[in-house]
Write a protein that holds these residues in place. Structure first.
Motif, PDB file in Angstrom:
ATOM      1  N   ASP A  45      63.320 -19.435 -11.359  1.00  0.00           N
ATOM      2  CA  ASP A  45      64.560 -19.647 -12.035  1.00  0.00           C
ATOM      3  C   ASP A  45      64.599 -19.491 -13.514  1.00  0.00           C
ATOM      4  O   ASP A  45      64.386 -20.849 -14.171  1.00  0.00           O
ATOM      5  CB  ASP A  45      65.350 -20.935 -11.552  1.00  0.00           C
ATOM      6  CG  ASP A  45      66.852 -20.860 -11.935  1.00  0.00           C
ATOM      7  OD1 ASP A  45      67.164 -19.982 -13.061  1.00  0.00           O
ATOM      8  OD2 ASP A  45      67.742 -21.744 -11.440  1.00  0.00           O
ATOM      9  N   ASP A  95      66.541 -18.886 -16.123  1.00  0.00           N
ATOM     10  CA  ASP A  95      67.668 -19.654 -16.978  1.00  0.00           C
ATOM     11  C   ASP A  95      67.201 -20.929 -16.981  1.00  0.00           C
ATOM     12  O   ASP A  95      67.422 -21.624 -18.152  1.00  0.00           O
ATOM     13  CB  ASP A  95      68.931 -19.212 -16.317  1.00  0.00           C
ATOM     14  CG  ASP A  95      69.278 -17.520 -16.593  1.00  0.00           C
ATOM     15  OD1 ASP A  95      68.530 -17.072 -17.425  1.00  0.00           O
ATOM     16  OD2 ASP A  95      70.059 -17.243 -15.883  1.00  0.00           O
ATOM     17  N   ALA A  96      67.080 -21.592 -15.686  1.00  0.00           N
ATOM     18  CA  ALA A  96      66.898 -23.002 -15.737  1.00  0.00           C
ATOM     19  C   ALA A  96      65.675 -23.763 -16.419  1.00  0.00           C
ATOM     20  O   ALA A  96      65.833 -24.533 -17.273  1.00  0.00           O
ATOM     21  CB  ALA A  96      66.877 -23.433 -14.238  1.00  0.00           C
ATOM     22  N   ARG A 110      65.812 -26.006 -19.925  1.00  0.00           N
ATOM     23  CA  ARG A 110      65.105 -27.077 -19.762  1.00  0.00           C
ATOM     24  C   ARG A 110      63.953 -27.252 -20.853  1.00  0.00           C
ATOM     25  O   ARG A 110      64.009 -28.352 -21.415  1.00  0.00           O
ATOM     26  CB  ARG A 110      64.282 -27.503 -18.244  1.00  0.00           C
ATOM     27  CG  ARG A 110      65.657 -27.991 -17.363  1.00  0.00           C
ATOM     28  CD  ARG A 110      64.966 -28.077 -15.754  1.00  0.00           C
ATOM     29  NE  ARG A 110      63.874 -29.038 -15.946  1.00  0.00           N
ATOM     30  CZ  ARG A 110      63.379 -29.235 -14.743  1.00  0.00           C
ATOM     31  NH1 ARG A 110      63.340 -28.264 -13.578  1.00  0.00           N
ATOM     32  NH2 ARG A 110      62.250 -29.955 -14.613  1.00  0.00           N
TER      33      ARG A 110
END
Ligand SMILES: Nc1ncnc2c1ncn2[C@@H]1O[C@H](COP(=O)(O)OP(=O)(O)OP(=O)(O)O)[C@@H](O)[C@H]1O
Ligand SMILES: [Mg+2]
Length: 511
Positions: A117, A119-120, A124
């Motif tokens: 993922d 984007d995540a 982060r």
């Protein structure tokens, strides 16, 4: 003791026949910052590699208790799962991967279906870096795009993402600027307030004084002692580290300074990626016989670029008019520099200074002269004698001249690099951050050598970010800021404030 987080007892570790650690004890309480001090080669990094299972259980003797239970970890994965996270002295990032991929390597956030993922992960990573006041870093760009200090902070972000109970920082500030160092010390204090313990290794004792609650000192692989920081001073730590009194940190000696030997006029270096930007802008100076010329300035001031241009190894377009004994000389590459008697010990020893796979002795005798001039026949007996003398003179701690140099402790590698550059006996020796990562005792030895050389008539140009060092040994100090020369001082009671003020004040503003 209920609040004991870590208890290492009698840790003993040998490499071949050499005992790197011999019965070391180390305890850390919850939320405590312990400074781990010792000379180069004392065994600090090795002890932390035992703790983090870089050297797994079974490859060393002694016991480790972690949160009251005996820890017999077989891999870093296990120690990380237990909450022990180490940031190594030598950075371990993968240059081709993005900043975010490096931070989450092997632990990438996954979306449904098992795909990474991104984007995540980017979000982060960006949050972690923003907390380190590094919000300007683009987490999608490869790590290779960033410099030493930034890489160090990326490593720290990576470690912080692992929710450590104990964070081990092994020489974390060696490539950080002053303000980055302050940021890091602030983070260590924040973590401590949240209950994270820390083992902090540094040769910069003012950092130890600033963050440590307690200090443990080791010497030559043996345990010397521990004390609360409140009960001791940096001076006490030095005495424990080297086992004797050290009355002065700088062995300043009078030496005659002669006529001008070397002169640089209008040294200009353009940024390789943006040739409209000048990294060094028309800098001129003279260097006298037997003179120690310090070059001070903040990180990014253009000091390394300046001396690289003098040595013919600047990675971009540069121009300069150079004179030796009043005669113009051409220096387009290091070979030409060496032929004129100009040698340089580079800032980044890993990239330029050493050949990691070769032995310590081969690294020393592989002097620039030999390398560039074509060695011809090598007199092996002579070579061994010279190498032996260099190892003794520089007090390089190595089991044998044949040991691969990468196996030496960081500071001992640095001494070997200096020994190597001295092999051709230069007239002008350029030292770029010569004592980075070097302990106080070894620094003293390096300064003593510098004074020996100038007494014989060699001239030294020394770039250093350590202000006490610049003020402690230089005869004259050039101060750079934003690529320009902002000050040229005879060091006659020069103060840190004078140098810093010059570094921060643009000439036009002062006028
Ligand atoms: N893999 C290895 N093989 C052989 N000898 C080693 C190895 N790793 C470390 N040593 C030796 O063990 C001793 C301790 O080294 P270590 O790297 O732990 O020192 P250190 O206290 O971290 O020093 P520094 O301040 O220079 O980083 C040194 O003499 C070193 O040469
Ligand atoms: Mg070390």
């Amino acid at each position: 003791m209920p609040d004991t987080l870590l208890d290492m007892r009698g840790i003993t570790k040998a490499f071949g026949g050499v005992r790197a650690l011999d019965g070391i004890d180390l305890t850390v309480r919850r939320g405590e910052v312990v400074g781990l001090c010792g000379e180069n080669g004392a065994g600090k990094s090795t002890l932390m590699k035992v703790l983090s299972a870089v050297y797994p259980h079974g490859t060393w003797d002694g016991t480790i208790h972690w949160e009251g239970q005996e820890l017999k970890a077989g891999s870093i994965r296990e120690t990380e799962a237990a909450g022990i996270v180490i940031i190594h002295q030598e950075l371990m990032l993968v240059p081709q991967l993005s900043v975010a991929e490096n931070i989450f390597l092997g632990r990438e956030p996954r979306a449904a279906g098992g795909f990474i993922d991104f984007d995540a992960m980017y979000a982060r990573a960006a949050k972690l870096l923003a907390d380190l006041r590094m919000g300007h870093i683009n987490v999608a760009r490869p790590v290779a795009d960033y410099g030493g200090g930034e890489c160090q902070l990326i490593e720290i972000a990576k470690a912080l993402s692992k929710n450590a109970k104990l964070l081990i920082l092994d020489e974390p500030t060696s490539s950080l600027s002053r303000s980055e160092t302050e940021t890091l010390l602030g983070i260590v204090r924040d973590l401590k307030a949240r209950g994270t313990a820390c083992v902090y290794i540094s040769h910069k004792l003012e950092e130890i004084e600033a963050v440590a609650d307690r200090v443990t000192v080791i010497r030559d692989g043996t345990y010397v002692g521990s004390a609360a920081m409140a009960d001791i001073t940096a001076h006490d730590i030095i005495r424990m580290m080297i086992g004797r009194e050290m009355t002065s940190l700088f062995p300043r000696e009078d030496h005659p300074i002669g006529a001008v030997v070397f002169e640089a006029r209008n040294v200009t270096c353009l940024d390789p990626h943006n040739t409209r930007r000048r990294r060094v802008d028309a800098v001129s100076f003279q260097l006298r016989r037997g003179e120690i010329l310090g070059i001070a300035g903040l990180v990014g001031a253009g000091r390394t670029e300046l001396v690289s241009a003098l040595f013919g190894c600047y990675r971009g377009p540069s121009t300069a008019e150079l004179f030796l004994d009043g005669q113009p000389i051409t220096v387009r590459n290091p070979r030409q520099a060496v032929a004129h008697g100009i040698c340089m010990v580079p800032e980044d020893r890993k990239a330029h200074g050493i050949v990691p796979g070769l032995g310590v002795g081969q690294n020393i005798s592989l002097s620039v002269l030999g390398r560039y001039a074509g060695a011809g026949l090598i007199d092996e007996h002579r070579e061994l004698q010279d190498v032996g003398a260099a190892i003794t003179r520089m007090r390089i701690k190595t089991a044998s001249p044949l040991l691969a140099i990468a196996r030496l402790s960081g500071g001992n590698q640095q001494k070997a690099v200096i020994a190597k550059m001295l092999a051709p006996a230069p007239r002008v020796l350029i030292l770029d951050e010569p004592t980075r990562g070097v302990d106080v005792g070894a620094k003293y030895e390096i300064y003593k050598l510098i004074f020996e050389f100038v007494k014989q008539g060699m001239s030294i140009i020394m770039v250093s970010s350590e202000m006490p060092e610049v003020l402690g040994i230089s005869d004259r100090v050039l101060v750079m800021g934003e690529g320009r020369l902002r000050g040229d001082f005879v060091n006659d009671g020069l103060t840190q404030e004078q140098v810093l003020t010059a570094a921060l004040t643009p000439l036009d503003a002062a006028a």
